[in-house]
Design a protein around this motif. Structure first.
Motif, PDB file in Angstrom:
ATOM      1  N   PRO A 214       0.825  -1.189   0.000  1.00  0.00           N
ATOM      2  CA  PRO A 214       0.000   0.000   0.000  1.00  0.00           C
ATOM      3  C   PRO A 214       0.869   1.252   0.000  1.00  0.00           C
ATOM      4  O   PRO A 214       1.913   1.289   0.647  1.00  0.00           O
ATOM      5  CB  PRO A 214      -0.799  -0.126   1.306  1.00  0.00           C
ATOM      6  CG  PRO A 214      -0.773  -1.573   1.618  1.00  0.00           C
ATOM      7  CD  PRO A 214       0.543  -2.072   1.112  1.00  0.00           C
ATOM      8  N   ALA A 215       0.434   2.264  -0.752  1.00  0.00           N
ATOM      9  CA  ALA A 215       1.202   3.495  -0.823  1.00  0.00           C
ATOM     10  C   ALA A 215       1.378   4.096   0.563  1.00  0.00           C
ATOM     11  O   ALA A 215       0.422   4.220   1.319  1.00  0.00           O
ATOM     12  CB  ALA A 215       0.506   4.487  -1.748  1.00  0.00           C
ATOM     13  N   GLY A 216       2.596   4.473   0.891  1.00  0.00           N
ATOM     14  CA  GLY A 216       2.870   5.108   2.182  1.00  0.00           C
ATOM     15  C   GLY A 216       3.088   4.140   3.317  1.00  0.00           C
ATOM     16  O   GLY A 216       3.413   4.561   4.421  1.00  0.00           O
ATOM     17  N   ALA A 217       2.893   2.836   3.075  1.00  0.00           N
ATOM     18  CA  ALA A 217       3.095   1.849   4.135  1.00  0.00           C
ATOM     19  C   ALA A 217       4.549   1.400   4.117  1.00  0.00           C
ATOM     20  O   ALA A 217       4.982   0.706   3.202  1.00  0.00           O
ATOM     21  CB  ALA A 217       2.156   0.650   3.938  1.00  0.00           C
ATOM     22  N   ARG A 218       5.306   1.794   5.124  1.00  0.00           N
ATOM     23  CA  ARG A 218       6.726   1.484   5.171  1.00  0.00           C
ATOM     24  C   ARG A 218       7.056   0.734   6.457  1.00  0.00           C
ATOM     25  O   ARG A 218       6.452   0.969   7.492  1.00  0.00           O
ATOM     26  CB  ARG A 218       7.563   2.761   5.102  1.00  0.00           C
ATOM     27  CG  ARG A 218       7.390   3.539   3.803  1.00  0.00           C
ATOM     28  CD  ARG A 218       8.254   4.802   3.799  1.00  0.00           C
ATOM     29  NE  ARG A 218       8.095   5.554   2.581  1.00  0.00           N
ATOM     30  CZ  ARG A 218       8.791   5.315   1.460  1.00  0.00           C
ATOM     31  NH1 ARG A 218       9.688   4.342   1.453  1.00  0.00           N
ATOM     32  NH2 ARG A 218       8.592   6.028   0.372  1.00  0.00           N
ATOM     33  N   MET A 219       8.051  -0.143   6.359  1.00  0.00           N
ATOM     34  CA  MET A 219       8.522  -0.838   7.546  1.00  0.00           C
ATOM     35  C   MET A 219       9.124   0.187   8.509  1.00  0.00           C
ATOM     36  O   MET A 219       9.928   1.023   8.105  1.00  0.00           O
ATOM     37  CB  MET A 219       9.572  -1.884   7.178  1.00  0.00           C
ATOM     38  CG  MET A 219      10.136  -2.625   8.382  1.00  0.00           C
ATOM     39  SD  MET A 219      11.330  -3.908   7.936  1.00  0.00           S
ATOM     40  CE  MET A 219      10.245  -5.144   7.229  1.00  0.00           C
ATOM     41  N   PRO A 220       8.727   0.154   9.784  1.00  0.00           N
ATOM     42  CA  PRO A 220       9.282   1.114  10.742  1.00  0.00           C
ATOM     43  C   PRO A 220      10.778   0.912  10.912  1.00  0.00           C
ATOM     44  O   PRO A 220      11.293  -0.208  10.823  1.00  0.00           O
ATOM     45  CB  PRO A 220       8.520   0.810  12.033  1.00  0.00           C
ATOM     46  CG  PRO A 220       8.032  -0.586  11.875  1.00  0.00           C
ATOM     47  CD  PRO A 220       7.768  -0.771  10.413  1.00  0.00           C
ATOM     48  N   SER A 221      11.490   2.003  11.176  1.00  0.00           N
ATOM     49  CA  SER A 221      12.949   1.946  11.238  1.00  0.00           C
ATOM     50  C   SER A 221      13.453   1.077  12.394  1.00  0.00           C
ATOM     51  O   SER A 221      14.553   0.539  12.338  1.00  0.00           O
ATOM     52  CB  SER A 221      13.521   3.357  11.376  1.00  0.00           C
ATOM     53  OG  SER A 221      13.016   3.992  12.541  1.00  0.00           O
ATOM     54  N   LEU A 222      12.643   0.930  13.443  1.00  0.00           N
ATOM     55  CA  LEU A 222      13.092   0.143  14.588  1.00  0.00           C
ATOM     56  C   LEU A 222      12.963  -1.359  14.380  1.00  0.00           C
ATOM     57  O   LEU A 222      13.421  -2.141  15.217  1.00  0.00           O
ATOM     58  CB  LEU A 222      12.301   0.517  15.843  1.00  0.00           C
ATOM     59  CG  LEU A 222      10.951  -0.214  16.036  1.00  0.00           C
ATOM     60  CD1 LEU A 222      10.595  -0.251  17.499  1.00  0.00           C
ATOM     61  CD2 LEU A 222       9.876   0.450  15.246  1.00  0.00           C
ATOM     62  N   ALA A 223      12.349  -1.805  13.261  1.00  0.00           N
ATOM     63  CA  ALA A 223      12.047  -3.219  13.099  1.00  0.00           C
ATOM     64  C   ALA A 223      13.303  -4.076  13.198  1.00  0.00           C
ATOM     65  O   ALA A 223      13.312  -5.119  13.866  1.00  0.00           O
ATOM     66  CB  ALA A 223      11.345  -3.458  11.757  1.00  0.00           C
ATOM     67  N   PHE A 224      14.391  -3.640  12.556  1.00  0.00           N
ATOM     68  CA  PHE A 224      15.592  -4.466  12.562  1.00  0.00           C
ATOM     69  C   PHE A 224      16.237  -4.505  13.947  1.00  0.00           C
ATOM     70  O   PHE A 224      16.864  -5.490  14.321  1.00  0.00           O
ATOM     71  CB  PHE A 224      16.576  -3.968  11.506  1.00  0.00           C
ATOM     72  CG  PHE A 224      16.049  -4.117  10.109  1.00  0.00           C
ATOM     73  CD1 PHE A 224      15.985  -5.365   9.508  1.00  0.00           C
ATOM     74  CD2 PHE A 224      15.574  -3.017   9.409  1.00  0.00           C
ATOM     75  CE1 PHE A 224      15.477  -5.513   8.226  1.00  0.00           C
ATOM     76  CE2 PHE A 224      15.067  -3.156   8.126  1.00  0.00           C
ATOM     77  CZ  PHE A 224      15.014  -4.406   7.537  1.00  0.00           C
ATOM     78  N   GLY A 225      16.080  -3.417  14.715  1.00  0.00           N
ATOM     79  CA  GLY A 225      16.535  -3.454  16.105  1.00  0.00           C
ATOM     80  C   GLY A 225      15.750  -4.457  16.931  1.00  0.00           C
ATOM     81  O   GLY A 225      16.317  -5.206  17.732  1.00  0.00           O
ATOM     82  N   ILE A 226      14.421  -4.502  16.718  1.00  0.00           N
ATOM     83  CA  ILE A 226      13.575  -5.482  17.408  1.00  0.00           C
ATOM     84  C   ILE A 226      13.979  -6.895  16.995  1.00  0.00           C
ATOM     85  O   ILE A 226      14.095  -7.806  17.834  1.00  0.00           O
ATOM     86  CB  ILE A 226      12.093  -5.233  17.096  1.00  0.00           C
ATOM     87  CG1 ILE A 226      11.639  -3.880  17.653  1.00  0.00           C
ATOM     88  CG2 ILE A 226      11.219  -6.366  17.638  1.00  0.00           C
ATOM     89  CD1 ILE A 226      11.603  -3.808  19.147  1.00  0.00           C
ATOM     90  N   TYR A 227      14.210  -7.108  15.712  1.00  0.00           N
ATOM     91  CA  TYR A 227      14.612  -8.440  15.246  1.00  0.00           C
ATOM     92  C   TYR A 227      15.924  -8.864  15.910  1.00  0.00           C
ATOM     93  O   TYR A 227      16.082 -10.034  16.303  1.00  0.00           O
ATOM     94  CB  TYR A 227      14.791  -8.448  13.728  1.00  0.00           C
ATOM     95  CG  TYR A 227      13.545  -8.154  12.930  1.00  0.00           C
ATOM     96  CD1 TYR A 227      12.279  -8.295  13.484  1.00  0.00           C
ATOM     97  CD2 TYR A 227      13.626  -7.733  11.601  1.00  0.00           C
ATOM     98  CE1 TYR A 227      11.130  -8.025  12.744  1.00  0.00           C
ATOM     99  CE2 TYR A 227      12.487  -7.470  10.855  1.00  0.00           C
ATOM    100  CZ  TYR A 227      11.244  -7.614  11.429  1.00  0.00           C
ATOM    101  OH  TYR A 227      10.119  -7.346  10.687  1.00  0.00           O
ATOM    102  N   ALA A 228      16.861  -7.934  16.034  1.00  0.00           N
ATOM    103  CA  ALA A 228      18.144  -8.263  16.672  1.00  0.00           C
ATOM    104  C   ALA A 228      17.948  -8.643  18.131  1.00  0.00           C
ATOM    105  O   ALA A 228      18.595  -9.570  18.642  1.00  0.00           O
ATOM    106  CB  ALA A 228      19.105  -7.077  16.554  1.00  0.00           C
TER     107      ALA A 228
END
Length: 420
Positions: A214-228
């Motif tokens: 969907p337009a404007g739907a982006r993965m939040p920047s913290l996601a990779f920190g949460i994954y780590a």
């Protein structure tokens, strides 16, 4: 490491139907299935190895029966997460629960070790679908404080499910090595409940972009920190089931049944804390709870590794269980609160993937160094990781606050000059 506040994603609307008790009960029961993915058949492994003794590499292949679902979950979760967003939450959940029952229960009938392994691969796909779809539905249905409460209930039910199913698996394994496979069949009637009570949330997608999102739907920047954080925590945590039985035997002559009870005590602490996670999150917020989580894990592992008494090891296990009880509901709350509903399935699938990848990697990473460090050294190293993560979370918060304060103070001289 970038971490957010606990604000809800803007534009999110609660789903009124989610308040119905049958819906909640169905989601919680489906979540409990995920605790049966691998360990439930662990008591059957020695007898299974004897049964398939004529098969080449039987010892290795039988152990893969236990571990292969975790690897398949880690690999399959991102694909399932995309399906959850594009096809729908309910279809993925219903198919996954049904597949869980068929693939998991296939060991009751199959008499070919490779066919059993194929069934375990499908079981991993099913668990990836169940975990991703149930967590996504909870975050869709329940906004705000109710989300934290229900995610805590989900963790609590999974903890209690672990205690019950692992105990039952041991009893059935004493009767026949195929016995624990029968427990997977409970998913079949649960499929009917999913079809009856679960409703698909209203469509939230905006017009799609070139990549299908969907337009404007982006993965939040913290996601990779949460994954780590999830990956690190599971590498730490899975040293308990993989190393604790040997450790207890070394320091106290404790056998398999005693080790099982010790791990069950940890699961009980996990469940009790999870049931109260909503209150904990409401009072302290996601970042302080994350700091407390890794501090508890560090204290628990330090207590286990520094102790030569079984009683203190049990204290350490309770601390670890308490930390794990807050870990996943807190990180899911944190991530979901910053993720648009239209891509929430694929974003939350990363948590599932890292969860089981960490479980798969833990013995791979810890076993080679156990000879040089000793099992106590492995637990002390895990404590060091926990402290390091807690410190990073604290410093990250301090840095953000300092930057925010500097940004607020910077315009003051300019404003004063303008007034002059």
């Amino acid at each position: 490491m970038v971490t957010p506040n606990n604000d809800e994603f803007q534009g999110e609307q609660p789903i009124p139907r989610a308040g119905a008790r049958p819906v909640l009960a169905t989601l919680l029961l489906a979540s409990m299935l995920t605790t049966m993915a691998g360990a439930i058949i662990a008591p059957s492994l020695p007898a299974m190895e004897k049964h398939f003794a004529s098969v080449d590499n039987a010892a290795f292949l039988v152990r893969m029966v236990l571990t292969i679902p975790a690897l398949m979950i880690a690999v399959g979760a991102p694909v399932v997460g995309t399906l959850v967003d594009r096809v729908g939450r309910k279809p993925v959940l219903a198919c996954s629960v049904g597949l869980f029952g068929i693939a998991g229960g296939s060991g009751l009938l199959l008499d070919d070790l490779y066919a059993i392994l194929a069934g375990r691969l499908l079981l991993g796909v099913a668990v990836a679908g169940i975990m991703t779809a149930t967590t996504t539905l909870v975050t869709d249905y329940y906004p705000g404080e109710s989300r934290s409460r229900i995610l805590g209930l989900q963790a609590g039910f999974m903890g209690f499910g672990g205690v019950a199913f692992l105990s039952l698996g041991g009893v059935l394994a004493d009767l026949d090595w195929r016995g624990p496979f029968a427990i997977y069949l409970v998913a079949l009637p649960l499929t009917v409940l999913v079809l009856r009570y679960i409703t698909e949330p209203p469509a939230v997608a905006a017009p799609g972009g070139a990549d299908g999102r969907p337009a404007g739907a982006r993965m939040p920047s913290l996601a990779f920190g949460i994954y780590a954080l999830v990956l690190a925590s599971q590498v730490m945590f899975y040293t308990i089931p993989s190393q604790l039985p040997f450790y207890l035997e070394d320091i106290g002559g404790i056998g398999a049944s005693g080790a099982g009870l010790a791990i069950a005590l940890m699961s009980l602490a996990n469940a009790l804390v999870g049931l109260n996670f909503g209150r904990i999150n409401k009072r302290f917020g996601v970042r302080p709870v994350a700091v407390a989580t890794f501090t508890l894990l560090a204290l628990g592992f330090a207590t286990i590794g520094a102790s030569s008494h079984v009683a203190l090891v049990l204290v350490g296990l309770v601390l670890v269980g308490a930390g794990i009880g807050m870990l996943i509901p807190n990180l899911n709350t944190w991530l979901a609160s910053r993720t648009p509903a239209a891509i929430r399935g694929r974003v939350l699938s990363g948590v599932t993937s890292c969860l089981f990848l960490g479980q798969f990697l833990s013995p791979v990473l810890s076993q080679p160094v156990s000879g040089s460090l000793g099992i106590d050294g492995i637990y002390l190293a895990a404590a060091g990781i926990g402290i390091a993560v807690a410190v990073v979370l604290l410093l990250s918060r301090a840095g953000r606050q300092e930057s925010a304060g500097a940004a607020q103070e910077a315009p003051a001289p300019q404003a004063a000059a303008a007034r002059r």
